[in-house]
Design a protein around this motif. Structure first.
Motif, PDB file in Angstrom:
ATOM      1  N   GLY A   1      -0.239  -4.331  -6.451  1.00 55.46           N
ATOM      2  CA  GLY A   1      -1.670  -4.609  -6.464  1.00 55.46           C
ATOM      3  C   GLY A   1      -2.314  -4.743  -5.098  1.00 55.46           C
ATOM      4  N   VAL A   2      -1.545  -4.519  -4.011  1.00 52.39           N
ATOM      5  CA  VAL A   2      -2.124  -4.703  -2.672  1.00 52.39           C
ATOM      6  C   VAL A   2      -1.950  -3.487  -1.768  1.00 52.39           C
ATOM      7  CG1 VAL A   2      -1.899  -7.208  -2.668  1.00 52.39           C
ATOM      8  CG2 VAL A   2      -0.042  -5.805  -1.769  1.00 52.39           C
ATOM      9  N   LEU A   3      -1.286  -2.441  -2.262  1.00 54.28           N
ATOM     10  CA  LEU A   3      -1.051  -1.264  -1.432  1.00 54.28           C
ATOM     11  C   LEU A   3      -1.263  -0.019  -2.292  1.00 54.28           C
ATOM     12  CD1 LEU A   3       1.504  -0.549   1.214  1.00 54.28           C
ATOM     13  CD2 LEU A   3       1.615   0.918  -0.770  1.00 54.28           C
ATOM     14  N   THR A   4      -1.952   0.979  -1.742  1.00 55.65           N
ATOM     15  CA  THR A   4      -2.154   2.228  -2.482  1.00 55.65           C
ATOM     16  C   THR A   4      -1.463   3.372  -1.758  1.00 55.65           C
ATOM     17  OG1 THR A   4      -4.251   2.649  -1.358  1.00 55.65           O
ATOM     18  CG2 THR A   4      -4.356   1.517  -3.493  1.00 55.65           C
ATOM     19  N   ILE A   5      -1.026   4.356  -2.540  1.00 60.23           N
ATOM     20  CA  ILE A   5      -0.403   5.559  -1.999  1.00 60.23           C
ATOM     21  C   ILE A   5      -1.118   6.751  -2.629  1.00 60.23           C
ATOM     22  CG2 ILE A   5       1.749   6.818  -1.595  1.00 60.23           C
ATOM     23  CD1 ILE A   5       3.226   4.217  -2.529  1.00 60.23           C
ATOM     24  N   ASP A   6      -1.754   7.549  -1.786  1.00 57.98           N
ATOM     25  CA  ASP A   6      -2.495   8.716  -2.246  1.00 57.98           C
ATOM     26  C   ASP A   6      -1.653   9.982  -2.093  1.00 57.98           C
ATOM     27  OD1 ASP A   6      -4.991   7.437  -2.917  1.00 57.98           O
ATOM     28  OD2 ASP A   6      -5.311   7.147  -0.776  1.00 57.98           O
ATOM     29  N   PRO A   7      -2.048  11.075  -2.770  1.00 58.57           N
ATOM     30  CA  PRO A   7      -1.333  12.339  -2.605  1.00 58.57           C
ATOM     31  C   PRO A   7      -1.379  12.774  -1.144  1.00 58.57           C
ATOM     32  CG  PRO A   7      -2.901  12.451  -4.423  1.00 58.57           C
ATOM     33  CD  PRO A   7      -3.125  11.154  -3.732  1.00 58.57           C
ATOM     34  N   PRO A   8      -0.341  13.410  -0.624  1.00 62.40           N
ATOM     35  CA  PRO A   8       0.903  13.863  -1.250  1.00 62.40           C
ATOM     36  C   PRO A   8       2.030  12.822  -1.241  1.00 62.40           C
ATOM     37  CG  PRO A   8       0.786  14.808   0.932  1.00 62.40           C
ATOM     38  CD  PRO A   8      -0.473  13.994   0.733  1.00 62.40           C
ATOM     39  N   TYR A   9       1.699  11.550  -1.230  1.00 61.58           N
ATOM     40  CA  TYR A   9       2.640  10.447  -1.461  1.00 61.58           C
ATOM     41  C   TYR A   9       3.691  10.289  -0.362  1.00 61.58           C
ATOM     42  CZ  TYR A   9       0.322  11.115  -5.881  1.00 61.58           C
ATOM     43  OH  TYR A   9      -0.642  11.288  -6.831  1.00 61.58           O
ATOM     44  N   GLY A  10       3.251  10.335   0.888  1.00 61.30           N
ATOM     45  CA  GLY A  10       4.129  10.074   2.023  1.00 61.30           C
ATOM     46  C   GLY A  10       3.745   8.767   2.683  1.00 61.30           C
ATOM     47  N   PRO A  11       4.490   8.336   3.711  1.00 65.11           N
ATOM     48  CA  PRO A  11       4.196   7.078   4.399  1.00 65.11           C
ATOM     49  C   PRO A  11       2.791   7.041   5.017  1.00 65.11           C
ATOM     50  CG  PRO A  11       6.228   8.056   5.260  1.00 65.11           C
ATOM     51  CD  PRO A  11       5.681   9.000   4.245  1.00 65.11           C
ATOM     52  N   GLU A  12       2.296   8.205   5.459  1.00 70.45           N
ATOM     53  CA  GLU A  12       0.974   8.261   6.090  1.00 70.45           C
ATOM     54  C   GLU A  12      -0.151   8.018   5.094  1.00 70.45           C
ATOM     55  OE1 GLU A  12       3.057  11.054   6.153  1.00 70.45           O
ATOM     56  OE2 GLU A  12       4.040  10.479   8.004  1.00 70.45           O
ATOM     57  N   GLU A  13       0.132   8.217   3.815  1.00 76.41           N
ATOM     58  CA  GLU A  13      -0.897   8.064   2.791  1.00 76.41           C
ATOM     59  C   GLU A  13      -0.944   6.651   2.204  1.00 76.41           C
ATOM     60  OE1 GLU A  13      -0.349  11.876   3.867  1.00 76.41           O
ATOM     61  OE2 GLU A  13       1.221  10.964   2.667  1.00 76.41           O
ATOM     62  N   CYS A  14      -0.159   5.735   2.771  1.00 75.94           N
ATOM     63  CA  CYS A  14      -0.162   4.337   2.311  1.00 75.94           C
ATOM     64  C   CYS A  14      -1.332   3.602   2.950  1.00 75.94           C
ATOM     65  CB  CYS A  14       1.137   3.639   2.717  1.00 75.94           C
ATOM     66  SG  CYS A  14       2.585   4.284   1.884  1.00 75.94           S
ATOM     67  N   SER A  15      -1.946   2.705   2.189  1.00 78.60           N
ATOM     68  CA  SER A  15      -3.070   1.948   2.703  1.00 78.60           C
ATOM     69  C   SER A  15      -3.007   0.524   2.155  1.00 78.60           C
ATOM     70  CB  SER A  15      -4.373   2.619   2.271  1.00 78.60           C
ATOM     71  OG  SER A  15      -5.470   1.861   2.695  1.00 78.60           O
ATOM     72  N   SER A  16      -3.119  -0.459   3.066  1.00 78.59           N
ATOM     73  CA  SER A  16      -3.115  -1.861   2.658  1.00 78.59           C
ATOM     74  C   SER A  16      -3.679  -2.711   3.777  1.00 78.59           C
ATOM     75  CB  SER A  16      -1.685  -2.322   2.344  1.00 78.59           C
ATOM     76  OG  SER A  16      -1.683  -3.704   2.038  1.00 78.59           O
ATOM     77  N   SER A  17      -4.331  -3.810   3.406  1.00 78.26           N
ATOM     78  CA  SER A  17      -4.824  -4.738   4.424  1.00 78.26           C
ATOM     79  C   SER A  17      -3.707  -5.677   4.868  1.00 78.26           C
ATOM     80  CB  SER A  17      -6.005  -5.541   3.882  1.00 78.26           C
ATOM     81  OG  SER A  17      -5.603  -6.255   2.729  1.00 78.26           O
ATOM     82  N   ASN A  18      -2.600  -5.727   4.110  1.00 76.92           N
ATOM     83  CA  ASN A  18      -1.457  -6.566   4.466  1.00 76.92           C
ATOM     84  C   ASN A  18      -0.483  -5.714   5.289  1.00 76.92           C
ATOM     85  OD1 ASN A  18       1.104  -7.867   4.437  1.00 76.92           O
ATOM     86  ND2 ASN A  18       0.441  -9.110   2.698  1.00 76.92           N
ATOM     87  N   GLU A  19      -0.458  -5.935   6.601  1.00 83.09           N
ATOM     88  CA  GLU A  19       0.340  -5.102   7.500  1.00 83.09           C
ATOM     89  C   GLU A  19       1.837  -5.217   7.256  1.00 83.09           C
ATOM     90  OE1 GLU A  19      -0.738  -5.283  11.635  1.00 83.09           O
ATOM     91  OE2 GLU A  19      -2.845  -5.569  11.115  1.00 83.09           O
TER      92      GLU A  19
END
Length: 167
Positions: free
Chosen positions: A131-149
């Motif tokens: 519930g705190v991190l999103t992963i967008d296509p194409p689902y690699g580490p660069e596509e992860c997004s979260s305010s919790n570092e």
């Protein structure tokens, strides 16, 4: 302020994707394909293609530009080459089927490792971890997004390890 710096971004846009010769102060001349013109500094970013598919990037600072002469128009193939210069290596196009498979494989792997993951969005293309991190296509580490570092760093590391084992 010189004439080049007084131009508007709409004027500079006419030079993008064209082979130009830039006359600069102290009788310097630069040739290359215009990638972009910085709207704040009026600096011109030029690309020159070398052998072995290597690219040389030059920046002519806006205050030094005296004249820009268009030498050649860029065709569709050249525009495509120029647009890909700064694209990451991994950014190859994936078919919808490949993206769905990558998403499902990653989701299964995360769940196998006891990491709670759900699908988000109307098409379910985005994975949501804890519930705190999103992963967008194409689902690699660069596509992860979260305010919790801390979570971001750990999940990116896990995905990187997972992808390395897949190859």
């Amino acid at each position: 302020m010189n004439d080049w710096q007084r131009k508007s971004p709409l004027d500079w846009e006419k030079y993008v994707n064209k082979m130009v010769k830039v006359a600069a102060i102290e009788k310097h001349e630069y040739e290359g394909w215009v990638l972009t013109v910085d709207p704040v500094s009026a600096s011109v970013v030029l690309a020159t293609f070398l052998e072995n598919e290597k690219v040389s990037i030059s920046v002519v600072l806006g205050h030094a530009v005296q004249e820009v002469e268009i030498l050649k128009e860029g065709d569709d193939e050249m525009k495509q080459r120029l647009s890909c210069i700064f694209a990451p290596e991994e950014s190859k196009a994936y078919s919808p089927e490949e993206l769905e498979k990558r998403k499902n494989d990653l989701k299964t792997w995360l769940e196998t490792n006891h990491i709670p993951v759900t699908e988000q969005g109307e098409s379910g293309r985005t994975l949501c971890v804890v519930g705190v991190l999103t992963i967008d296509p194409p689902y690699g580490p660069e596509e992860c997004s979260s305010s919790n570092e801390i979570i971001l760093s750990r999940v990116q590391g896990l995905i990187q390890g997972y992808l390395e084992r897949q190859q």
